[in-house]
Design a protein around this motif. Structure first.
Motif, PDB file in Angstrom:
ATOM      1  N   ALA A 208       0.849  -1.194   0.000  1.00  8.95           N
ATOM      2  CA  ALA A 208       0.000   0.000   0.000  1.00  8.95           C
ATOM      3  C   ALA A 208       0.881   1.239   0.000  1.00  8.95           C
ATOM      4  O   ALA A 208       1.832   1.333   0.777  1.00  8.95           O
ATOM      5  N   ASP A 209       0.567   2.174  -0.887  1.00  7.20           N
ATOM      6  CA  ASP A 209       1.374   3.388  -1.009  1.00  7.20           C
ATOM      7  C   ASP A 209       0.440   4.573  -1.228  1.00  7.20           C
ATOM      8  O   ASP A 209      -0.641   4.425  -1.799  1.00  7.20           O
ATOM      9  N   GLU A 210       0.868   5.710  -0.754  1.00  5.17           N
ATOM     10  CA  GLU A 210       0.101   6.931  -0.993  1.00  5.17           C
ATOM     11  C   GLU A 210       0.984   7.859  -1.804  1.00  5.17           C
ATOM     12  O   GLU A 210       2.173   7.992  -1.518  1.00  5.17           O
ATOM     13  N   ILE A 309      -7.110   1.516  -6.872  1.00  5.13           N
ATOM     14  CA  ILE A 309      -7.086   2.882  -6.372  1.00  5.13           C
ATOM     15  C   ILE A 309      -8.111   2.930  -5.236  1.00  5.13           C
ATOM     16  O   ILE A 309      -9.306   2.934  -5.465  1.00  5.13           O
ATOM     17  N   ASN A 310      -7.618   2.926  -4.002  1.00  4.58           N
ATOM     18  CA  ASN A 310      -8.522   2.848  -2.847  1.00  4.58           C
ATOM     19  C   ASN A 310      -9.091   4.204  -2.464  1.00  4.58           C
ATOM     20  O   ASN A 310     -10.138   4.282  -1.818  1.00  4.58           O
ATOM     21  N   GLY A 311      -8.387   5.242  -2.858  1.00  4.29           N
ATOM     22  CA  GLY A 311      -8.910   6.573  -2.585  1.00  4.29           C
ATOM     23  C   GLY A 311      -8.163   7.597  -3.405  1.00  4.29           C
ATOM     24  O   GLY A 311      -6.983   7.410  -3.724  1.00  4.29           O
ATOM     25  N   MET A 312      -8.866   8.646  -3.796  1.00  3.57           N
ATOM     26  CA  MET A 312      -8.168   9.771  -4.451  1.00  3.57           C
ATOM     27  C   MET A 312      -8.934  11.036  -4.169  1.00  3.57           C
ATOM     28  O   MET A 312     -10.154  11.024  -4.020  1.00  3.57           O
ATOM     29  N   LYS A 332      -4.498   6.983  -2.668  1.00  6.07           N
ATOM     30  CA  LYS A 332      -4.069   5.800  -1.918  1.00  6.07           C
ATOM     31  C   LYS A 332      -4.220   4.618  -2.866  1.00  6.07           C
ATOM     32  O   LYS A 332      -5.313   4.345  -3.347  1.00  6.07           O
ATOM     33  N   ILE A 333      -3.114   3.961  -3.107  1.00  4.33           N
ATOM     34  CA  ILE A 333      -3.070   2.908  -4.128  1.00  4.33           C
ATOM     35  C   ILE A 333      -2.495   1.645  -3.505  1.00  4.33           C
ATOM     36  O   ILE A 333      -1.518   1.708  -2.756  1.00  4.33           O
ATOM     37  N   SER A 334      -3.134   0.514  -3.779  1.00  9.51           N
ATOM     38  CA  SER A 334      -2.588  -0.728  -3.232  1.00  9.51           C
ATOM     39  C   SER A 334      -2.469  -1.796  -4.302  1.00  9.51           C
ATOM     40  O   SER A 334      -3.219  -1.824  -5.268  1.00  9.51           O
ATOM     41  N   HIS A 369       2.257   2.575   3.237  1.00  9.50           N
ATOM     42  CA  HIS A 369       1.257   2.108   4.204  1.00  9.50           C
ATOM     43  C   HIS A 369       1.348   0.594   4.356  1.00  9.50           C
ATOM     44  O   HIS A 369       0.346  -0.102   4.318  1.00  9.50           O
TER      45      HIS A 369
END
Lengths: 462, 462
Positions: A208-210, A309-312, A332-334, A369
């Motif tokens: 997980a990376d932002e 893409i978990n959030g943008m 937030k990308i995992s 993350h």
């Protein structure tokens, strides 16, 4: 292998003692061990102490051990030759809000009838107090019927699974010698369906990376600057769009390099599971699998990596409209990984790809993350074979080997810290409403879960 | 054209009456006419009534006219032959928060010295009470010196410019006959620089649309569904990424079809403005123009359309990480238009493009957020020529014709509802901190703004 008559005697103890087993479960369910809320720290402590007390009563050397957070209960059965199993479950539960959607008090467990089945309703009934007690009550029945367990058993019961679990890996590292065993057992998963027991042997890993893209040094007016100023929303969208090809595959260079095809045997077994793509997607209102078009849905979920893409977010997102060019945009990308893929390598490939796409006047900040590799239990292992047999005997149906698209970090920790393979065996069902109001555990899950562990423990004995 | 001696007499009145003009400005600045906050509705009413009273005192037939929101002040000078000008400004102001960043009370106007210049500090000092009063005080000086205005003047002063201004267009439609004039004058813009007056004759139009992509019927766990379920964040990013080509142009089919090149004369004039691309971008921390690479920054801003992503959001955007595949993702997207482009056509082209990109299992919902065409005042018009002359006389420097990348909706309404061209003449400066704490208006802007309008009114007379 244990004598069938012995197994029958232990199972008889399970059946005759079910009411007392339920009483103990209800006692534990009444303890409000919500780990994420500091207001319930004393309740978490109380749950840990009660469990340690019960285990001591069963002849274990058990104690609630301190961590920087809630205690870890560690218990060791007497030394004996043969297999040594380390059992894991967690005694903490999720918060109960929204409380108004519960039909009964979440900490006042009830047995009610629903759709012709008896169910135990309470927070934690399924996740994970009910599941945890299937194992402990199986140990109790063995002890009551034979005076001992058929193999050596240790337990490690966590109190922070629902709140990040950050203290468990250091605890395991600090006590690695003490926690050594031959196989880890985890009871925190589902059956394949109401008739079919399963052991999960493949879990996807996670990276997980932002990323945060910054362009101007402040928000700009899109009339005054539109065209001239770089828009980080546009930049971020271009980066995200570049991560998937039209055929559904992930485009990162080298992404699939370490991904092996599953064996024809496993492929055949999965095909035989009767997994219904349409029904699975249909339940979510979908109908067309989004991943690699040449793969089945089960393969996509269990055996193929993904990028999500978990959030943008960027710019103005409230009501109405604001003609702004924001200074920043972030996502937030995992990545879910499968066996063979290295988290660090994937993270590096991702970051290199992003860096290459960042245009002039923009900078990118990365925030990691977490990351963990995928877990695969060798399909030809002796422990797995025996556990499958025990489950098949109880349910009169061959137990199946399944994968999971999700990640269960403790399984990774068992492997990386203790060198242990994990057998994930559980009796929950997809309709258990875990984490939601009106969580339940089928009475059958509890009862036959105990019986299943009786058989699995017996099967693991030499 | 008015006799120069007459002009000098009126200018002398301006100079000798400056203190009283400032007193009136301060009175108006003390009224807290924040239009967006219902708590200040009575203050808005008070501002409107006070202005109407002042205008009646100058011989106008003025009243604060009701709308579903705050009043519109309408005033008509006596009929007379020749040009009839309709002046527009707004008496409402922005909220004052964050209050702690103001050095003085925003509603207790002060004259202070800064960088060797006297400035008037208060909310609305520049935007738009100070600018509005430059015109009204010019009328007062004409009346005091000659007993009449040199042309017929009407005023329409809005109280909702800072809060959407939704009630003005219907008000204009309902009173179109009454509001007919030959030319509209607006005082709500900047000078080119401290030495150079300007008239803005090109304003970009705007099409604003919101798109919401829906995939699943609920948020999904990215472990359980990742790869199989369509991710609307990914879909939205692909749509956004598709809107711009690598060369900085907008990709919508037909987007540039109705865009004309500016004339060689205007190009030459703009080149002569000495606009400093580096300084302009540098102030925002940028250095490389993001639009069509073959164009100058001024062209990008004033004469070329753009597409900007003003906001986007989807999935989990709080602290930490959540492995979710959201059900929805949305973006606020706007197009700035230049002369010749039709808002409806651009909106339709955008929506058709998006519809074409929406994959299986996804739906898109569009929400329009207004649209208005670009405004261009013919460069060879007589009113423009005369107004430029009046400004040049006051500032001893040729007034310049500028564009603006932003949109001033009322100019579009003057054209579409009343058939009027608009001359945008203002004396504000980029450092006026409008909408921000410590808003100011140079005392010179106020004083020479009044003098400028004296000359422009004189120049517009036959």
């Amino acid at each position: 292998m244990t004598n069938p008559a012995t197994i029958d005697a232990v199972l008889a103890k399970v059946d005759s003692g079910l009411d007392q087993s339920l009483e103990r479960l209800f006692h534990l369910l009444r303890i409000k061990s919500i780990s994420t809320d500091p207001a319930y720290a004393a309740e978490c402590r109380r749950a840990a102490d009660w469990i340690a007390g019960e285990l001591n009563g069963l002849g274990f050397d058990a104690s609630a051990r301190p961590t920087p957070g809630h205690p870890v209960v560690v218990a060791h059965g007497p030394e004996q030759p043969g297999t040594h199993a380390l059992f894991y479950a967690h005694y903490d539960v999720q918060p109960v809000d929204p409380l108004n959607l519960w039909h009964t008090d979440p900490f006042d467990p009830q047995i009610v009838e629903k759709d012709g089945r008896k169910i135990i309703v309470a927070r934690g009934a399924s996740d994970d107090k009910g599941q945890m007690l299937t194992f402990i009550e199986a140990c109790r029945a063995w002890k009551a019927a034979t005076g001992a367990l058929p193999i050596r058993v240790s337990l490690m019961l966590e109190g922070e699974e629902e709140s990040g679990g950050k203290n468990l890996p250091p605890f395991m590292r600090d006590n690695a010698d003490e926690l050594k065993a031959d196989i880890a057992l985890v009871c925190d998963t589902d059956m394949w369906d109401r008739q079919t027991p399963s052991i999960t042997t493949m879990l996807r890993g996670l990276v997980a990376d932002e990323i945060e893209i910054t362009a101007a040094n402040k928000d700009l007016h899109s009339g005054m600057f539109g065209n001239a100023a770089r828009n980080p929303n546009q930049v971020l969208a271009e980066i995200i769009a570049s991560l998937r090809a039209p055929d559904g595959s992930v485009t990162l260079p080298g992404f699939y390099d370490d991904v092996a095809e599953i064996s024809p045997e496993l492929k055949a077994q999965w095909a035989g599971l009767g997994f219904d793509d349409k029904a699975f997607l249909g339940e979510a209102g979908l109908s067309v699998p989004a991943g690699e078009q040449s793969r089945s849905v089960l393969e996509m979920l269990w055996a193929r990596p993904t990028c999500e893409i978990n959030g943008m977010i960027g710019g103005y997102t409230g009501d109405g409209f604001k003609t702004v060019i924001p200074a920043k945009a972030s996502a937030k990308i995992s990545f879910r990984l499968v066996s063979g893929m290295q988290p660090d390598k994937i993270r590096a490939a991702f970051r290199a790809h992003v860096e290459k796409m960042v245009p002039p006047d923009c900078s990118v900040k990365f925030t990691p993350h977490g990351g963990s590799p995928a877990i695969t239990v060798p399909a030809d292992g002796e422990h797995l074979r025996r556990a499958l047999q025990g489950l098949s005997d109880e349910w009169n149906k061959p137990a199946v080997i399944t994968g999971s698209g999700g990640s269960i970090p403790v399984a990774g920790d068992f492997k990386s810290i203790l060198g242990l393979d994990t057998l994930l065996i559980g009796f929950a069902h997809v309709d258990d409403q875990i984490h939601s109001p009106n969580e339940k555990y089928d009475l059958e899950s509890f009862h036959r879960g105990i019986r299943s562990w009786v058989r699995v423990l017996g099967a693991l004995a030499d």
